[in-house]
Scaffold this motif. Structure first.
Motif, PDB file in Angstrom:
ATOM      1  N   ASN A  81       0.848  -1.192   0.000  1.00  0.00           N
ATOM      2  CA  ASN A  81       0.000   0.000   0.000  1.00  0.00           C
ATOM      3  C   ASN A  81       0.882   1.240   0.000  1.00  0.00           C
ATOM      4  N   TYR A  82       0.478   2.209  -0.806  1.00  0.00           N
ATOM      5  CA  TYR A  82       1.249   3.431  -0.959  1.00  0.00           C
ATOM      6  C   TYR A  82       0.323   4.625  -0.809  1.00  0.00           C
ATOM      7  N   THR A  83       0.903   5.751  -0.356  1.00  0.00           N
ATOM      8  CA  THR A  83       0.168   7.005  -0.242  1.00  0.00           C
ATOM      9  C   THR A  83       0.779   8.005  -1.209  1.00  0.00           C
ATOM     10  N   LEU A  84      -0.061   8.530  -2.098  1.00  0.00           N
ATOM     11  CA  LEU A  84       0.362   9.571  -3.026  1.00  0.00           C
ATOM     12  C   LEU A  84      -0.144  10.896  -2.484  1.00  0.00           C
ATOM     13  N   SER A  85       0.771  11.817  -2.260  1.00  0.00           N
ATOM     14  CA  SER A  85       0.357  13.127  -1.759  1.00  0.00           C
ATOM     15  C   SER A  85       0.834  14.214  -2.706  1.00  0.00           C
ATOM     16  N   LEU A  86       0.012  15.246  -2.793  1.00  0.00           N
ATOM     17  CA  LEU A  86       0.345  16.424  -3.586  1.00  0.00           C
ATOM     18  C   LEU A  86       0.934  17.437  -2.613  1.00  0.00           C
ATOM     19  N   ASP A  87       2.245  17.375  -2.441  1.00  0.00           N
ATOM     20  CA  ASP A  87       2.885  18.140  -1.370  1.00  0.00           C
ATOM     21  C   ASP A  87       3.199  19.584  -1.718  1.00  0.00           C
ATOM     22  N   GLY A  88       2.919  20.004  -2.936  1.00  0.00           N
ATOM     23  CA  GLY A  88       3.113  21.401  -3.286  1.00  0.00           C
ATOM     24  C   GLY A  88       4.500  21.755  -3.782  1.00  0.00           C
ATOM     25  N   GLU A  89       5.499  20.875  -3.623  1.00  0.00           N
ATOM     26  CA  GLU A  89       6.845  21.158  -4.104  1.00  0.00           C
ATOM     27  C   GLU A  89       7.016  20.526  -5.478  1.00  0.00           C
ATOM     28  N   SER A  90       7.021  21.352  -6.494  1.00  0.00           N
ATOM     29  CA  SER A  90       7.141  20.845  -7.853  1.00  0.00           C
ATOM     30  C   SER A  90       8.584  20.966  -8.328  1.00  0.00           C
ATOM     31  N   SER A  91       8.867  20.336  -9.437  1.00  0.00           N
ATOM     32  CA  SER A  91      10.225  20.364  -9.982  1.00  0.00           C
ATOM     33  C   SER A  91      10.512  21.731 -10.598  1.00  0.00           C
ATOM     34  N   VAL A  92      11.771  21.995 -10.829  1.00  0.00           N
ATOM     35  CA  VAL A  92      12.198  23.263 -11.427  1.00  0.00           C
ATOM     36  C   VAL A  92      11.614  23.396 -12.832  1.00  0.00           C
ATOM     37  N   ARG A  93      11.601  22.298 -13.554  1.00  0.00           N
ATOM     38  CA  ARG A  93      11.042  22.307 -14.914  1.00  0.00           C
ATOM     39  C   ARG A  93       9.575  22.723 -14.897  1.00  0.00           C
ATOM     40  N   ASP A  94       8.798  22.144 -13.960  1.00  0.00           N
ATOM     41  CA  ASP A  94       7.377  22.475 -13.866  1.00  0.00           C
ATOM     42  C   ASP A  94       7.164  23.937 -13.473  1.00  0.00           C
ATOM     43  N   ARG A  95       7.989  24.430 -12.556  1.00  0.00           N
ATOM     44  CA  ARG A  95       7.856  25.832 -12.153  1.00  0.00           C
ATOM     45  C   ARG A  95       8.207  26.775 -13.294  1.00  0.00           C
ATOM     46  N   LEU A  96       9.195  26.407 -14.102  1.00  0.00           N
ATOM     47  CA  LEU A  96       9.556  27.229 -15.256  1.00  0.00           C
ATOM     48  C   LEU A  96       8.429  27.246 -16.284  1.00  0.00           C
ATOM     49  N   GLU A  97       7.847  26.069 -16.548  1.00  0.00           N
ATOM     50  CA  GLU A  97       6.710  26.001 -17.466  1.00  0.00           C
ATOM     51  C   GLU A  97       5.521  26.793 -16.934  1.00  0.00           C
ATOM     52  N   ALA A  98       5.300  26.729 -15.621  1.00  0.00           N
ATOM     53  CA  ALA A  98       4.186  27.462 -15.020  1.00  0.00           C
ATOM     54  C   ALA A  98       4.389  28.970 -15.131  1.00  0.00           C
ATOM     55  N   SER A  99       5.623  29.440 -14.967  1.00  0.00           N
ATOM     56  CA  SER A  99       5.860  30.886 -15.078  1.00  0.00           C
ATOM     57  C   SER A  99       5.632  31.373 -16.505  1.00  0.00           C
ATOM     58  N   ILE A 100       5.988  30.551 -17.488  1.00  0.00           N
ATOM     59  CA  ILE A 100       5.718  30.916 -18.885  1.00  0.00           C
ATOM     60  C   ILE A 100       4.215  30.902 -19.142  1.00  0.00           C
ATOM     61  N   GLU A 101       3.540  29.899 -18.616  1.00  0.00           N
ATOM     62  CA  GLU A 101       2.090  29.805 -18.782  1.00  0.00           C
ATOM     63  C   GLU A 101       1.383  30.976 -18.101  1.00  0.00           C
ATOM     64  N   ASN A 102       1.899  31.427 -16.957  1.00  0.00           N
ATOM     65  CA  ASN A 102       1.303  32.574 -16.258  1.00  0.00           C
ATOM     66  C   ASN A 102       1.429  33.858 -17.067  1.00  0.00           C
ATOM     67  N   LEU A 103       2.495  33.968 -17.844  1.00  0.00           N
ATOM     68  CA  LEU A 103       2.647  35.141 -18.703  1.00  0.00           C
ATOM     69  C   LEU A 103       1.636  35.128 -19.841  1.00  0.00           C
ATOM     70  N   LEU A 104       1.297  33.944 -20.327  1.00  0.00           N
ATOM     71  CA  LEU A 104       0.386  33.816 -21.467  1.00  0.00           C
ATOM     72  C   LEU A 104      -1.085  33.824 -21.068  1.00  0.00           C
ATOM     73  N   PHE A 105      -1.398  33.180 -19.937  1.00  0.00           N
ATOM     74  CA  PHE A 105      -2.794  33.054 -19.500  1.00  0.00           C
ATOM     75  C   PHE A 105      -2.938  33.642 -18.108  1.00  0.00           C
ATOM     76  N   LYS A 106      -3.834  34.583 -17.968  1.00  0.00           N
ATOM     77  CA  LYS A 106      -4.001  35.281 -16.682  1.00  0.00           C
ATOM     78  C   LYS A 106      -5.031  34.622 -15.759  1.00  0.00           C
ATOM     79  N   GLN A 107      -5.911  33.767 -16.303  1.00  0.00           N
ATOM     80  CA  GLN A 107      -6.940  33.178 -15.454  1.00  0.00           C
ATOM     81  C   GLN A 107      -6.310  32.200 -14.447  1.00  0.00           C
ATOM     82  N   PRO A 108      -6.943  32.027 -13.285  1.00  0.00           N
ATOM     83  CA  PRO A 108      -6.405  31.104 -12.280  1.00  0.00           C
ATOM     84  C   PRO A 108      -6.633  29.645 -12.693  1.00  0.00           C
ATOM     85  N   VAL A 109      -5.897  28.762 -12.056  1.00  0.00           N
ATOM     86  CA  VAL A 109      -6.011  27.331 -12.323  1.00  0.00           C
ATOM     87  C   VAL A 109      -7.254  26.792 -11.630  1.00  0.00           C
ATOM     88  N   ASP A 110      -8.075  26.048 -12.366  1.00  0.00           N
ATOM     89  CA  ASP A 110      -9.249  25.390 -11.791  1.00  0.00           C
ATOM     90  C   ASP A 110      -8.896  23.920 -11.563  1.00  0.00           C
TER      91      ASP A 110
END
Length: 187
Positions: A112-141
């Protein structure tokens, strides 16, 4: 010689069928666990094998990449499982939905395993998110997205299947065209 060229057609068709089956197998990887991104953690029982963590959601909406991170812990020992980022990030999509493999991991012992969304993402994901934030202003649903654990497939087999489709097409075309070209040349 011309009769040998006609053998390319059934060989190409067989290779085409085999390659298409492998691509379908890759796209329909067995689903072991699915959890909405709104939940912080979920429990799953995994047999020994290779798996992938996929992010699934509506197409053409802002994704939660960079906002969530993943941690997989074996419940019995409390030990974290090493998650390896997918370099090529395979994607499977339909008209409305898409999913992308973010991480792969190996389960050494069934449990048995527990998968948690701990909020610490990889550097690659944060870089992609910052580019996406520049292009799209709406919040994430987050209600539009789920996290899935699927049986792992080899990306090398996927690329071999693509190569097989291309080779099969050339074999079929060659089986059709070569007899006419050989007849013209006098063979």
């Amino acid at each position: 010689m011309r009769n040998l060229c006609f053998l390319l057609i059934p060989m190409g068709i067989a290779l085409l069928i085999f390659s298409i089956r492998n691509i379908i197998r890759f796209a329909k990887a067995e689903l072991f666990f699915e959890m909405p991104c709104l939940e912080e953690e979920g429990r799953v029982h995994l047999p020994q094998g290779k798996y992938g963590i996929w992010l699934s959601g509506k197409k053409f909406t802002k994704s939660p990449l960079g906002k969530i991170g993943f941690q997989l812990v074996e419940e019995e020992t409390g030990q974290s499982v090493n998650l390896f980022p997918s370099l090529m990030r395979p994607t499977v999509s339909s008209f409305k939905m898409a999913r992308m493999e973010l991480y792969s991991f190996q389960v050494e012992e069934e449990g048995n395993y527990t998968l948690s969304l701990d909020g610490e993402s990889s550097v690659r994901d944060r870089l992609e998110a910052s580019i996406e934030n520049l292009l799209f202003k709406q919040p994430v649903d987050l209600s539009n997205f789920t996290v899935q654990i699927r049986k792992g497939n080899s990306i090398a087999m996927f690329f071999l299947a693509i190569l097989g489709i291309n080779l099969a097409a050339w074999m079929i075309l060659g089986g059709i065209m070569l007899p006419f070209l050989l007849a013209e040349a006098g063979y």
